[in-house]
Design an enzyme around this catalytic site. Structure first.
Site, mmCIF file in Angstrom:
data_model
loop_
_atom_site.group_PDB
_atom_site.id
_atom_site.type_symbol
_atom_site.label_atom_id
_atom_site.label_comp_id
_atom_site.label_asym_id
_atom_site.label_seq_id
_atom_site.Cartn_x
_atom_site.Cartn_y
_atom_site.Cartn_z
ATOM 1 N N ALA A 1 0.863 -1.181 0.000
ATOM 2 C CA ALA A 1 0.000 0.000 0.000
ATOM 3 C C ALA A 1 0.897 1.228 0.000
ATOM 4 C CB ALA A 1 -0.878 -0.020 1.243
ATOM 5 N N GLU B 1 -0.521 -9.209 -1.556
ATOM 6 C CA GLU B 1 -1.965 -9.468 -1.451
ATOM 7 C C GLU B 1 -2.637 -9.383 -2.824
ATOM 8 O OE1 GLU B 1 -2.252 -6.592 1.864
ATOM 9 O OE2 GLU B 1 -3.394 -8.168 2.874
HETATM 10 C C1 3H9 Z 1 0.461 -2.442 3.259
HETATM 11 O O1 3H9 Z 1 0.734 -2.903 2.210
HETATM 12 C C2 3H9 Z 1 -0.901 -2.542 3.902
HETATM 13 C C3 3H9 Z 1 -1.819 -3.512 3.209
HETATM 14 O O2 3H9 Z 1 -1.662 -4.801 3.735
HETATM 15 C C4 3H9 Z 1 -3.261 -3.205 3.492
HETATM 16 C C5 3H9 Z 1 -3.913 -2.130 2.777
HETATM 17 C C6 3H9 Z 1 -5.392 -2.067 3.036
HETATM 18 N N1 3H9 Z 1 4.624 3.497 0.211
HETATM 19 O O3 3H9 Z 1 13.305 1.663 0.798
HETATM 20 P P1 3H9 Z 1 13.787 2.440 -0.343
HETATM 21 C C7 3H9 Z 1 9.478 4.897 -0.812
HETATM 22 S S1 3H9 Z 1 1.607 -1.583 4.151
HETATM 23 C C8 3H9 Z 1 5.135 4.703 -0.054
HETATM 24 O O4 3H9 Z 1 14.802 3.495 -0.108
HETATM 25 P P2 3H9 Z 1 14.962 0.086 -1.487
HETATM 26 C C9 3H9 Z 1 10.561 5.159 0.236
HETATM 27 O O5 3H9 Z 1 10.080 5.998 1.246
HETATM 28 C C10 3H9 Z 1 3.062 -1.588 3.128
HETATM 29 N N2 3H9 Z 1 6.439 4.941 -0.292
HETATM 30 O O6 3H9 Z 1 14.271 1.510 -1.558
HETATM 31 C C11 3H9 Z 1 11.649 5.789 -0.606
HETATM 32 O O7 3H9 Z 1 11.298 7.142 -0.804
HETATM 33 P P3 3H9 Z 1 12.425 8.282 -0.925
HETATM 34 C C12 3H9 Z 1 3.775 -2.873 3.153
HETATM 35 C C13 3H9 Z 1 7.261 3.894 -0.257
HETATM 36 O O8 3H9 Z 1 15.237 -0.278 -2.895
HETATM 37 C C14 3H9 Z 1 11.533 5.064 -1.954
HETATM 38 O O9 3H9 Z 1 10.217 4.502 -1.961
HETATM 39 N N3 3H9 Z 1 5.005 -2.769 2.394
HETATM 40 C C15 3H9 Z 1 6.796 2.609 0.030
HETATM 41 O O10 3H9 Z 1 16.054 0.085 -0.492
HETATM 42 C C16 3H9 Z 1 12.545 3.961 -2.120
HETATM 43 O O11 3H9 Z 1 12.490 3.085 -0.993
HETATM 44 C C17 3H9 Z 1 6.158 -2.454 2.963
HETATM 45 O O12 3H9 Z 1 6.258 -2.270 4.154
HETATM 46 C C18 3H9 Z 1 5.402 2.425 0.262
HETATM 47 N N4 3H9 Z 1 4.869 1.206 0.522
HETATM 48 O O13 3H9 Z 1 13.846 -0.896 -0.908
HETATM 49 C C19 3H9 Z 1 7.341 -2.324 2.053
HETATM 50 N N5 3H9 Z 1 7.852 1.754 0.007
HETATM 51 O O14 3H9 Z 1 13.241 7.901 -2.124
HETATM 52 C C20 3H9 Z 1 8.063 -1.034 2.296
HETATM 53 C C21 3H9 Z 1 8.935 2.485 -0.288
HETATM 54 O O15 3H9 Z 1 11.622 9.522 -1.088
HETATM 55 N N6 3H9 Z 1 9.143 -0.818 1.391
HETATM 56 N N7 3H9 Z 1 8.595 3.782 -0.434
HETATM 57 O O16 3H9 Z 1 13.196 8.212 0.378
HETATM 58 C C22 3H9 Z 1 10.339 -1.464 1.464
HETATM 59 O O17 3H9 Z 1 10.530 -2.366 2.246
HETATM 60 C C23 3H9 Z 1 11.430 -1.012 0.541
HETATM 61 O O18 3H9 Z 1 11.105 0.286 0.098
HETATM 62 C C24 3H9 Z 1 11.670 -1.895 -0.702
HETATM 63 C C25 3H9 Z 1 12.699 -1.192 -1.638
HETATM 64 C C26 3H9 Z 1 12.206 -3.250 -0.260
HETATM 65 C C27 3H9 Z 1 10.385 -2.096 -1.497
#
Ligand code: 3H9
Length: 692
Positions: A66, A108
């Protein structure tokens, strides 16, 4: 190719429609992405020539979840559930094509697809728990139907990312395609499904794995018991467990209702707000306003360390771990040998625990050289000094280094308290001097305070931050001031803890309140663990503090079997009647009228001055932003993640409440509680700490 909207395209390749999402950086499920999925699937369904649909992403990853930035805002566009229903109830097979990471809402989405293919490097996970959440789009109900409740419990409470090969084994993925050829592989898979007339596989309809666990509540009670310590204080792990329980015990649609109810509770609660704050804080901390990302860096291929004690040895391991050669210098052969032997022992212990092989131990040890001559550091690109905390000694070391080490190298000090501007006066190249404040044990603790002195150059700062990342630390750039950010704030809490035990509380009262707040241990248990005699000497002791008295009695902490607490042979702590008497006598001698002190007062007096000190640090520009202070305290001192760090906690309580209490305490107890000008300003302007 048709554009569905700005982030989505639909293309037909023979009988297969390819729906492509392209919403950098991580294809998070923002309103346009949800709309793209919804409308794209709908269009593909309406096209009779299309027999199957592939859902794929551009960029570095499949949907990473999300859009976290949307939480707490008014809903816009189609809901995620509309999009998921569109996929799941499609009458043509929908295939998720996964690369990078399919995380949270991303997985999901994939779980509502009828099939999943992935490249071998892809990973899947439900990491919501790390944001204080649970998978709120059916993940807790669908995952156990594929992998069984045991594995599902593990995945949702750890948030771990599972590699594609493992996913294939678990049935989470149906087929692996060749690396780099996902699109072609997914289209070929779709064609195969159509040709073989395979049925639409809906995960919601699977029941054997959950039914097999029905009537076995021990699966859950044992899991809770085994993880009680790890989950202490956090709400999200327990809520995740309850959802998996619901998946086992209830029909699918009922389980979804439980999931939605618990998700709503979490997403509107303070813990998730705090954990989401930490997620962004961990990414912000690397952004330095006056040291842009394109600042040139200094290649670091060889590291020198002065001092082979606990700190020097721990620091050395960080670099050996990532394949960087280290030369470690000591003054005496015995100390050098001991230091190197300790490093070896640490590595061998890790190998025994199966973390890596004995060959790896030898490989790392092979990168380490010991020397008794500082000249051995001449060609180092970075030298870190970890000698005794004494200004004269440090200045001597730096002056010697200045004469020996090649120009262009970084000269760093691991001091935790001394003035680095003054240390820099000992060299002719102050721009090369920086503080790298590691936390003990330096090979384990994640925090690194990078301390910029007045003259530190930008390339030296940029290189230090880059290196911190390389060795797996989280680094906060801070300025020179007594104790820097972490210990300066700690001093506030320590002072109040000491005062509280004279005024009426006992060490175990203070410790209990702070432990219950979520810290790993209270200040007195911590002192006992570290040893009360650190920095104490028999000759200088005048019985002026409780610590003096305890050390004089040889109650020096856990190692002597007694300190603030009494310890049994297994090092279990018990409140000590001896200490109680010492405290009462001491207070009486000082003429202090002891009174009953409430738990609220203990908490407020220990924590609010920390927040106030954080405000002073910001006011003085010694930290870049309040979230950096939170990062320091979470990673260096175990401040509970679910409270978001001291400054975020200040916002949770309300800056106005913190200010009012500080004023009340100031009136009663004096200027230890003098409010910071920034705290007054924040309240006057109706702002938050997180605005700074
Ligand atoms: C969810 O899904 C809830 C659902 O179950 C239910 C819904 C009803 N949203 O980490 P990075 C941004 S909860 C918005 O440096 P990497 C991050 O802030 C979500 N922004 O890159 C950064 O911004 P900036 C569950 C996001 O390559 C940029 O993207 N999912 C999100 O080292 C790059 O990120 C998670 O918890 C997001 N969801 O790692 C996954 N994700 O450049 C969260 C990232 O401005 N994300 N950003 O600083 C991660 O674990 C890592 O970002 C990922 C990439 C592994 C994907």
């Amino acid at each position: 190719m048709t554009a569905i909207n700005d982030v989505t395209t639909l293309e037909t390749v023979g009988e297969v429609a390819v729906l492509t999402l392209n919403s950098p950086p991580v294809n998070a499920l923002s309103a346009p992405v949800r709309e793209g999925i919804n409308n794209g699937i709908k269009q593909a369904m309406e096209n009779d020539a299309v027999k199957a649909i592939v859902l794929i992403c551009e960029g570095k990853t499949f949907i990473a979840g999300a859009d976290i930035t949307e939480f707490g805002k008014a809903p816009a566009g189609p809901s995620l559930f509309d999009a998921l229903n569109m996929i799941e109830f499609a009458s043509k097979p929908v295939i998720a094509a996964i690369h990078g990471t399919a995380l949270g809402g991303g997985l999901e989405v994939a779980l509502t697809c009828h099939y999943r293919v992935a490249v071998p490097s892809a990973k899947c996970g439900l990491p919501e728990v790390n944001l204080g959440l649970l998978p709120g789009a059916g993940g807790t109900q669908r995952l156990p139907r594929i992998v069984g409740p045991e594995k599902a419990l593990e995945m949702v409470t750890s948030g771990s990312h599972v590699g594609a090969k493992k996913c294939l084994e678990m049935g989470l993925v149906d087929e692996l395609t060749e690396e780099g050829k996902l699109r072609d592989g997914a289209i070929a898979f779709a064609k195969k499904i159509v040709a073989e007339k395979r049925p639409l596989k809906r995960v919601r309809d699977l029941s054997d794995k959950v039914e097999a666990a029905r009537g076995k509540p021990e699966i859950f009670s044992e899991f809770r018991k085994a993880n009680a310590r790890k989950f202490r204080g956090f709400l999200a792990p327990e809520y995740n467990i309850q959802c998996i329980e619901a998946a086992v015990n209830l029909p699918f649609d009922e389980g979804i209702k439980v999931e939605q109810k618990l998700f709503r509770e979490l997403v509107t609660g303070t813990q998730s707000a705090a954990q989401r704050h930490v997620f962004f804080a961990e990414r912000q901390v690397w952004k330095l306003p006056d040291v842009p990302a394109d600042t040139p860096t200094i290649p670091v291929n060889k590291v020198g360390i002065i001092g082979a004690g606990t700190m020097g040895g721990g620091i050395a391991m960080n670099f050996l771990n990532v394949g960087l050669p280290v030369t470690i210098v000591e003054t005496k052969q015995e100390a050098l040998d001991r230091g190197i032997a300790t490093i070896r022992k640490n590595y061998e212990n890790s190998a025994k625990k199966g973390r890596f092989s004995m060959e790896e131990v030898e490989k790392r040890m092979g990168l380490l050289t010991g020397s008794l001559e500082m000249e051995a550091l001449a060609d180092s690109d970075l030298v870190i000094e970890a000698v005794f905390e004494n200004m004269d000694v440090k200045k001597q070391v730096f002056s010697k280094l200045d004469a020996i080490v090649k120009q262009g190298a970084i000269l760093a000090t691991n001091t935790s308290a001394l003035n680095i501007d003054e240390i820099a006066t000992a060299v002719k190249r102050p721009e090369a001097v920086i503080g790298l404040h590691f936390f003990s044990p330096a090979n384990v603790m994640r925090l690194l305070e990078v301390v910029r002195a007045d003259k530190t150059s930008k390339p030296v700062i940029a290189t230090s931050m880059q290196l911190a990342k390389k060795i797996g630390k989280i680094a906060a750039l801070v300025g020179v001031c007594p104790g820097f950010v972490g210990n300066r704030i700690l001093a506030q809490r320590q002072r109040e803890a000491q005062k509280l035990i004279l005024e009426g509380a006992m060490p175990w009262d203070v410790d209990r309140v702070l432990y219950d707040f979520g810290l790993p241990m209270g200040p007195f248990a911590m002192s006992d663990l570290a040893g009360l005699d650190i920095g104490w000497s028999k000759e200088k002791s005048q019985g002026a503090t409780i610590r003096d008295v305890l050390c004089e009695m040889d109650r020096r902490g856990q190692k002597t079997g007694a300190g603030f607490y009494d310890y049994d042979e297994n090092r279990n702590a018990k409140p000590s009647p001896v200490v109680e008497k010492i405290i009462l006598d001491f207070a009486q001698k000082k003429g202090i009228n002891r009174r009953k002190i409430s738990d609220d007062e203990i908490l407020e007096r220990c924590i609010y001055p920390m927040i106030n000190e954080g405000a002073k640090i910001l006011e003085e520009g010694k930290a870049i932003r309040s979230s950096d202070i939170d990062i320091v305290w979470i990673n260096g001192y175990g401040f509970p993640v679910y409270r978001g760090g001291p400054m975020f906690y200040g916002d949770t309580v309300g800056a106005d409440k913190v200010l009012a209490k500080m004023k009340e305490f100031q009136a009663q107890m004096g200027d230890d509680f003098k409010p910071a000008a920034l705290l007054e300003k924040i309240v006057a302007e109706g702002k938050k700490f997180s605005d700074f």
